[in-house]
Design a protein around this motif. Structure first.
Motif, PDB file in Angstrom:
ATOM      1  N   ASN A   1      58.534  76.535 -42.303  1.00 18.85           N
ATOM      2  CA  ASN A   1      58.828  75.803 -43.531  1.00 18.85           C
ATOM      3  C   ASN A   1      60.327  75.704 -43.824  1.00 18.85           C
ATOM      4  O   ASN A   1      60.724  75.568 -44.981  1.00 18.85           O
ATOM      5  CB  ASN A   1      58.117  76.473 -44.711  1.00 18.85           C
ATOM      6  N   TYR A   2      61.132  75.789 -42.788  1.00 19.46           N
ATOM      7  CA  TYR A   2      62.569  75.664 -43.003  1.00 19.46           C
ATOM      8  C   TYR A   2      62.913  74.213 -43.399  1.00 19.46           C
ATOM      9  O   TYR A   2      62.154  73.277 -43.157  1.00 19.46           O
ATOM     10  CB  TYR A   2      63.352  76.065 -41.750  1.00 19.46           C
ATOM     11  N   HIS A   3      64.076  74.056 -44.014  1.00 16.76           N
ATOM     12  CA  HIS A   3      64.545  72.740 -44.448  1.00 16.76           C
ATOM     13  C   HIS A   3      65.625  72.238 -43.486  1.00 16.76           C
ATOM     14  O   HIS A   3      66.265  73.017 -42.780  1.00 16.76           O
ATOM     15  CB  HIS A   3      65.092  72.820 -45.876  1.00 16.76           C
TER      16      HIS A   3
ATOM     17  N   ALA B   1      69.060  69.606 -43.317  1.00 17.91           N
ATOM     18  CA  ALA B   1      70.040  68.714 -43.934  1.00 17.91           C
ATOM     19  C   ALA B   1      70.997  68.245 -42.843  1.00 17.91           C
ATOM     20  O   ALA B   1      71.886  68.992 -42.422  1.00 17.91           O
ATOM     21  CB  ALA B   1      70.799  69.427 -45.044  1.00 17.91           C
TER      22      ALA B   1
ATOM     23  N   LYS C   1      69.526  73.492 -40.140  1.00 12.48           N
ATOM     24  CA  LYS C   1      68.248  74.088 -40.509  1.00 12.48           C
ATOM     25  C   LYS C   1      68.514  75.326 -41.366  1.00 12.48           C
ATOM     26  O   LYS C   1      69.338  76.161 -40.995  1.00 12.48           O
ATOM     27  CB  LYS C   1      67.467  74.487 -39.254  1.00 12.48           C
TER      28      LYS C   1
ATOM     29  N   VAL D   1      66.940  78.436 -44.310  1.00 10.45           N
ATOM     30  CA  VAL D   1      65.815  79.145 -44.901  1.00 10.45           C
ATOM     31  C   VAL D   1      66.366  80.371 -45.633  1.00 10.45           C
ATOM     32  O   VAL D   1      67.465  80.847 -45.327  1.00 10.45           O
ATOM     33  CB  VAL D   1      64.813  79.567 -43.795  1.00 10.45           C
TER      34      VAL D   1
ATOM     35  N   MET E   1      72.313  71.523 -49.442  1.00  9.28           N
ATOM     36  CA  MET E   1      71.842  72.768 -48.830  1.00  9.28           C
ATOM     37  C   MET E   1      72.351  73.976 -49.616  1.00  9.28           C
ATOM     38  O   MET E   1      71.578  74.898 -49.944  1.00  9.28           O
ATOM     39  CB  MET E   1      72.327  72.850 -47.383  1.00  9.28           C
TER      40      MET E   1
ATOM     41  N   ALA F   1      70.572  74.589 -52.812  1.00 12.21           N
ATOM     42  CA  ALA F   1      69.246  75.171 -52.599  1.00 12.21           C
ATOM     43  C   ALA F   1      69.331  76.665 -52.302  1.00 12.21           C
ATOM     44  O   ALA F   1      68.374  77.410 -52.539  1.00 12.21           O
ATOM     45  CB  ALA F   1      68.544  74.449 -51.454  1.00 12.21           C
TER      46      ALA F   1
END
Length: 344
Positions: free
Chosen positions: A134-136, A138, A142, A144, A170, A173
Motif C-alpha cells: 500500500n505504498y504511495h 509521487a 515510493k 510509506v 509527499m 503526507a
C-alpha cells in the motif's frame, strides 16, 4: 569616382580571397571507415574531448599515449566487427568510467566496475517487504510510514521528471513522522535537475554544493575556470525540517551521486551505507566513421572543496549488509537508519 569604386571592389575581392585561403588552411582530422581508421578516430576523439585524463593518470596511472601504442598493435584489417569492438571497448575500459560507452548494433560496451567489483548491499525482495503493498508513488518516489513513525522513501532513479509539487505532496503526507529515510541505493542517475529539485526541499538557505568546469580546447588540461554551483531552497511547497538519512551503495551513480553531494550540504542530513559509485562527469555523445556511437565524460563537477567525486562519495556512517539480517528478511541499512533517528 570610377577609379575609387574599382579600388573598393578590388579590396573587397582581396579580403574575400584572404578569408577563403585562411578557411582552407583549417583542416579537421578525418578517418576512413576501416578498422584502423575507426581505432584512430576513437582514440583521437577521447584524447581531445575526454575530461578526466589528468585525474585518471594520477589515480590509475593511465597514460593515454601508452594506451594508444599498446592497443594499436592489436588492430588490423582482417579483424571482424566483433573483434574490433572488443579491442576498442578494452581500450576505453582503461579509464574505468561508467559514463564511457561504445554502442554498436550488436553490443553495448561499458565498464561498470564501480559497482560490479563490490558487495551489492541491497536486496530488492527485502526492500519490497518494507514498502508493503500500500505504498504511495509521487513521480517515481515510493513512500510509506514504517511502524515506528519513520518515513521511508525509495528513490530508484532520477530518469523521470520530479517536480516540487510531487515532493511537497509527499512531504505533506509524511509530516507527522519523526524522521525520513531516502534510499537511493541502485539509483544509476538520470536528470540532474530532478536530483536537485528533490534536494532543494531539505535546506532553508542557499548553499554551495560544488563547482563545474568545461573543456575549452583539445589539451588534456584545457578547462574553463571553475564556476561555483549553489543549491537554492525550494521556493514553493514544503521544506523538511526533521532528521534525514540518505542510504547509499556502490551503484549510486551520476545524477544520484550529485544528489548525495547536494544532500551532504543540507542540515539534519546523514549519509549512511557504502561509498557511492561516482560518475561526476557530464556525458556527451559522438560517432565513429562506421556509425558506432561513443559516449564520454566532457564536463567536470567537483564538490564544495574542489575535490573530485568521479570515484564516489564516502558516507558519514559506513554500513555493510548483514547475512544474519538477510536470513531474517531484514535490511541492515534501513534498520540502522531507524535506530539512528530514534536515538536523535
Amino acid at each position: 569616382m570610377k577609379l575609387t569604386i574599382l579600388n573598393s571592389i578590388t579590396a573587397i575581392f582581396c579580403l574575400l580571397f584572404s578569408l577563403i585561403s585562411v578557411v582552407s588552411c583549417v583542416k579537421e582530422d578525418t578517418y576512413d571507415n576501416t578498422n584502423r581508421g575507426n581505432f584512430e578516430a576513437l582514440w583521437k576523439l577521447m584524447d581531445e574531448h575526454y575530461c578526466f585524463f589528468s585525474y585518471k593518470q594520477q589515480e590509475l596511472g593511465v597514460d593515454w599515449n601508452e594506451v594508444h601504442a599498446r592497443y594499436a598493435q592489436q588492430v588490423n584489417e582482417k579483424m571482424t566487427n566483433l573483434q574490433l569492438f572488443e579491442v576498442l571497448c578494452n581500450m576505453l575500459a582503461e579509464l574505468r568510467d561508467g559514463h564511457v560507452n561504445l554502442a554498436a548494433p550488436f553490443d553495448y560496451g561499458r565498464n561498470w566496475s564501480f559497482y560490479e567489483d563490490y558487495p551489492q548491499n541491497y536486496n530488492d525482495s527485502i526492500v519490497k517487504l518494507y514498502l508493503g503493498r500500500n505504498y504511495h508513488i509521487a513521480s517515481g518516489l515510493k513512500y510509506v510510514i514504517l511502524d515506528d513513525n519513520i518515513a521511508y522513501v525509495r528513490c530508484e532513479s532520477f530518469a523521470n521528471g520530479i517536480g516540487s509539487g510531487n515532493v511537497s505532496y509527499m512531504l505533506n503526507a509524511l509530516a507527522t513522522c519523526n524522521g525520513l529515510i531516502i534510499d537511493v541505493r541502485e539509483n544509476g542517475g538520470g536528470q540532474i535537475t530532478s536530483a536537485r529539485t528533490l534536494a532543494s526541499h531539505f535546506t532553508n538557505e542557499k548553499c554551495l554544493i560544488g563547482y563545474v568546469s568545461h573543456k575549452t580546447d583539445k589539451g588534456h588540461d584545457s578547462f574553463s575556470s571553475p564556476e561555483a554551483e549553489y543549491l537554492d531552497p525550494a521556493i514553493e511547497g514544503v521544506r523538511w525540517q526533521k532528521p534525514v538519512v540518505v542510504l547509499t551503495n556502490r551503484a549510486v551513480f551520476s545524477a544520484a551521486n550529485d544528489f548525495v553531494k547536494c544532500m551532504k550540504q543540507c542540515p539534519n542530513v546523514t549519509v549512511m551505507g557504502d561509498h557511492t559509485g561516482g560518475g561526476s562527469g557530464m556525458p556527451f555523445n559522438s560517432e565513429l566513421p562506421n556509425g558506432w556511437s561513443v559516449r564520454y565524460s566532457a564536463v567536470v563537477y567537483y564538490d564544495k572543496d574542489m575535490q573530485q567525486t568521479e570515484f564516489g562519495i564516502a558516507p558519514d556512517i559506513p554500513i555493510e549488509m548483514s547475512g544474519a539480517d538477510i536470513s531474517q528478511d531484514k535490511d541492515t541499512y534501513i534498520e540502522a537508519a531507524r535506530a539512528y533517528m530514534v536515538a536523535q
